[in-house]
Design a protein around this motif. Structure first.
Motif, mmCIF file in Angstrom:
data_model
loop_
_atom_site.group_PDB
_atom_site.id
_atom_site.type_symbol
_atom_site.label_atom_id
_atom_site.label_comp_id
_atom_site.label_asym_id
_atom_site.label_seq_id
_atom_site.Cartn_x
_atom_site.Cartn_y
_atom_site.Cartn_z
ATOM 1 N N MET A 184 -74.700 10.126 -9.924
ATOM 2 C CA MET A 184 -73.548 10.762 -10.562
ATOM 3 C C MET A 184 -72.538 11.171 -9.502
ATOM 4 O O MET A 184 -72.914 11.483 -8.364
ATOM 5 N N ALA A 185 -71.294 11.187 -9.878
ATOM 6 C CA ALA A 185 -70.263 11.527 -8.910
ATOM 7 C C ALA A 185 -69.072 12.180 -9.596
ATOM 8 O O ALA A 185 -68.867 12.002 -10.798
ATOM 9 N N TRP A 186 -68.347 12.922 -8.805
ATOM 10 C CA TRP A 186 -67.059 13.488 -9.223
ATOM 11 C C TRP A 186 -65.965 12.839 -8.365
ATOM 12 O O TRP A 186 -66.091 12.765 -7.141
ATOM 13 N N TYR A 187 -64.920 12.405 -9.055
ATOM 14 C CA TYR A 187 -63.732 11.880 -8.416
ATOM 15 C C TYR A 187 -62.544 12.733 -8.857
ATOM 16 O O TYR A 187 -62.628 13.472 -9.844
ATOM 17 N N ARG A 188 -61.448 12.588 -8.142
ATOM 18 C CA ARG A 188 -60.227 13.243 -8.580
ATOM 19 C C ARG A 188 -59.027 12.345 -8.322
ATOM 20 O O ARG A 188 -59.073 11.466 -7.444
ATOM 21 N N GLN A 189 -57.984 12.591 -9.079
ATOM 22 C CA GLN A 189 -56.788 11.773 -8.961
ATOM 23 C C GLN A 189 -55.554 12.604 -9.248
ATOM 24 O O GLN A 189 -55.539 13.389 -10.204
ATOM 25 N N VAL A 190 -54.547 12.410 -8.415
ATOM 26 C CA VAL A 190 -53.236 12.992 -8.649
ATOM 27 C C VAL A 190 -52.279 11.858 -8.949
ATOM 28 O O VAL A 190 -52.491 10.723 -8.496
ATOM 29 N N PRO A 191 -51.195 12.129 -9.686
ATOM 30 C CA PRO A 191 -50.258 11.065 -10.039
ATOM 31 C C PRO A 191 -49.728 10.347 -8.802
ATOM 32 O O PRO A 191 -49.364 10.976 -7.802
ATOM 33 N N GLY A 192 -49.732 9.031 -8.864
ATOM 34 C CA GLY A 192 -49.196 8.240 -7.771
ATOM 35 C C GLY A 192 -50.165 7.970 -6.639
ATOM 36 O O GLY A 192 -49.813 7.295 -5.672
ATOM 37 N N LYS A 193 -51.379 8.504 -6.753
ATOM 38 C CA LYS A 193 -52.385 8.294 -5.709
ATOM 39 C C LYS A 193 -53.630 7.660 -6.299
ATOM 40 O O LYS A 193 -53.880 7.739 -7.501
ATOM 41 N N GLN A 194 -54.419 7.046 -5.403
ATOM 42 C CA GLN A 194 -55.671 6.449 -5.841
ATOM 43 C C GLN A 194 -56.687 7.531 -6.161
ATOM 44 O O GLN A 194 -56.667 8.626 -5.584
ATOM 45 N N ARG A 195 -57.557 7.182 -7.081
ATOM 46 C CA ARG A 195 -58.674 8.078 -7.381
ATOM 47 C C ARG A 195 -59.572 8.153 -6.146
ATOM 48 O O ARG A 195 -59.870 7.131 -5.528
ATOM 49 N N GLU A 196 -59.999 9.360 -5.807
ATOM 50 C CA GLU A 196 -60.814 9.535 -4.602
ATOM 51 C C GLU A 196 -62.132 10.218 -4.927
ATOM 52 O O GLU A 196 -62.210 11.077 -5.824
ATOM 53 N N LEU A 197 -63.144 9.837 -4.177
ATOM 54 C CA LEU A 197 -64.460 10.440 -4.332
ATOM 55 C C LEU A 197 -64.443 11.864 -3.793
ATOM 56 O O LEU A 197 -63.983 12.102 -2.676
ATOM 57 N N VAL A 198 -64.953 12.780 -4.591
ATOM 58 C CA VAL A 198 -65.068 14.179 -4.167
ATOM 59 C C VAL A 198 -66.494 14.481 -3.723
ATOM 60 O O VAL A 198 -66.721 15.027 -2.643
ATOM 61 N N ALA A 199 -67.451 14.141 -4.574
ATOM 62 C CA ALA A 199 -68.853 14.426 -4.279
ATOM 63 C C ALA A 199 -69.722 13.508 -5.112
ATOM 64 O O ALA A 199 -69.332 13.097 -6.206
ATOM 65 N N ALA A 200 -70.906 13.217 -4.589
ATOM 66 C CA ALA A 200 -71.838 12.354 -5.294
ATOM 67 C C ALA A 200 -73.253 12.876 -5.113
ATOM 68 O O ALA A 200 -73.559 13.539 -4.111
ATOM 69 N N LYS A 241 -57.948 25.391 -3.155
ATOM 70 C CA LYS A 241 -56.639 25.298 -2.514
ATOM 71 C C LYS A 241 -55.678 24.556 -3.439
ATOM 72 O O LYS A 241 -56.118 23.749 -4.278
ATOM 73 N N PRO A 242 -54.386 24.777 -3.275
ATOM 74 C CA PRO A 242 -53.413 24.040 -4.112
ATOM 75 C C PRO A 242 -53.603 22.525 -4.028
ATOM 76 O O PRO A 242 -53.405 21.828 -5.031
ATOM 77 N N GLU A 243 -54.023 22.030 -2.871
ATOM 78 C CA GLU A 243 -54.217 20.585 -2.726
ATOM 79 C C GLU A 243 -55.439 20.065 -3.470
ATOM 80 O O GLU A 243 -55.664 18.852 -3.523
ATOM 81 N N ASP A 244 -56.230 20.937 -4.056
ATOM 82 C CA ASP A 244 -57.337 20.512 -4.912
ATOM 83 C C ASP A 244 -56.861 20.206 -6.335
ATOM 84 O O ASP A 244 -57.646 19.717 -7.154
ATOM 85 N N THR A 245 -55.603 20.498 -6.615
ATOM 86 C CA THR A 245 -55.047 20.222 -7.935
ATOM 87 C C THR A 245 -55.120 18.734 -8.242
ATOM 88 O O THR A 245 -54.652 17.912 -7.457
ATOM 89 N N ALA A 246 -55.734 18.389 -9.369
ATOM 90 C CA ALA A 246 -55.930 16.986 -9.743
ATOM 91 C C ALA A 246 -56.618 16.931 -11.100
ATOM 92 O O ALA A 246 -57.081 17.949 -11.616
ATOM 93 N N VAL A 247 -56.706 15.728 -11.639
ATOM 94 C CA VAL A 247 -57.606 15.473 -12.759
ATOM 95 C C VAL A 247 -58.941 15.061 -12.161
ATOM 96 O O VAL A 247 -58.999 14.155 -11.316
ATOM 97 N N TYR A 248 -59.986 15.726 -12.576
ATOM 98 C CA TYR A 248 -61.328 15.465 -12.066
ATOM 99 C C TYR A 248 -62.111 14.646 -13.088
ATOM 100 O O TYR A 248 -62.163 14.996 -14.270
ATOM 101 N N TYR A 249 -62.721 13.576 -12.586
ATOM 102 C CA TYR A 249 -63.462 12.654 -13.426
ATOM 103 C C TYR A 249 -64.924 12.605 -13.006
ATOM 104 O O TYR A 249 -65.243 12.615 -11.811
ATOM 105 N N CYS A 250 -65.777 12.465 -13.975
ATOM 106 C CA CYS A 250 -67.200 12.289 -13.765
ATOM 107 C C CYS A 250 -67.512 10.790 -13.891
ATOM 108 O O CYS A 250 -66.926 10.102 -14.743
ATOM 109 N N LYS A 251 -68.409 10.309 -13.048
ATOM 110 C CA LYS A 251 -68.820 8.917 -13.113
ATOM 111 C C LYS A 251 -70.331 8.808 -12.998
ATOM 112 O O LYS A 251 -70.948 9.508 -12.195
#
Length: 115
Positions: A34-50, A86-96
């Motif tokens: 299982m993993a958590w990813y996050r994405q902000v508009p205009g950027k690629q989805r990135e892995l946060v933790a797995a 932090k403000p830079e943690d602002t994103a949509v967080y997705y579970c995979k």
């Protein structure tokens, strides 16, 4: 039918905490990484933790020491405890979920950190 349903997002001030949950159904949860990813508009989805099916974890450098991923196989749920936000943690967080060639995604939950 596979479903991953995230919850726990919201608005929080910098320095605060949130805990995200992702409840899974339609998969053999204990076999899935299982993993958590996050994405902000205009950027690629990135892995946060797995977290592997065996419980091994890895984190993006940007969240190490602040975020903790965990899983409860009895509840078919994975969590992301987020501290010192932090403000830079602002994103949509997705579970995979992942098992062999099968990846499934949740619909995402918004996390907004105000400065």
């Amino acid at each position: 039918q596979v479903r991953l349903v995230e919850s726990g997002g919201g608005l929080v001030q910098a320095g605060g905490s949130l805990r995200l949950s992702c409840a899974a159904s339609g998969i053999i949860f204990g076999l899935n990484a299982m993993a958590w990813y996050r994405q902000v508009p205009g950027k690629q989805r990135e892995l946060v933790a797995a977290i592997s099916s065996a419980g091994a974890t890895n984190y993006a450098d940007s969240v190490k020491g602040r975020f903790t991923i965990s899983r409860d196989n009895a509840k078919d749920t994975v969590y992301l405890q987020m501290n010192s936000l932090k403000p830079e943690d602002t994103a949509v967080y997705y579970c995979k979920s992942n098992f062999r060639a099968y990846d499934y995604w949740g619909q995402g939950t918004q996390v907004t950190v105000s400065s």
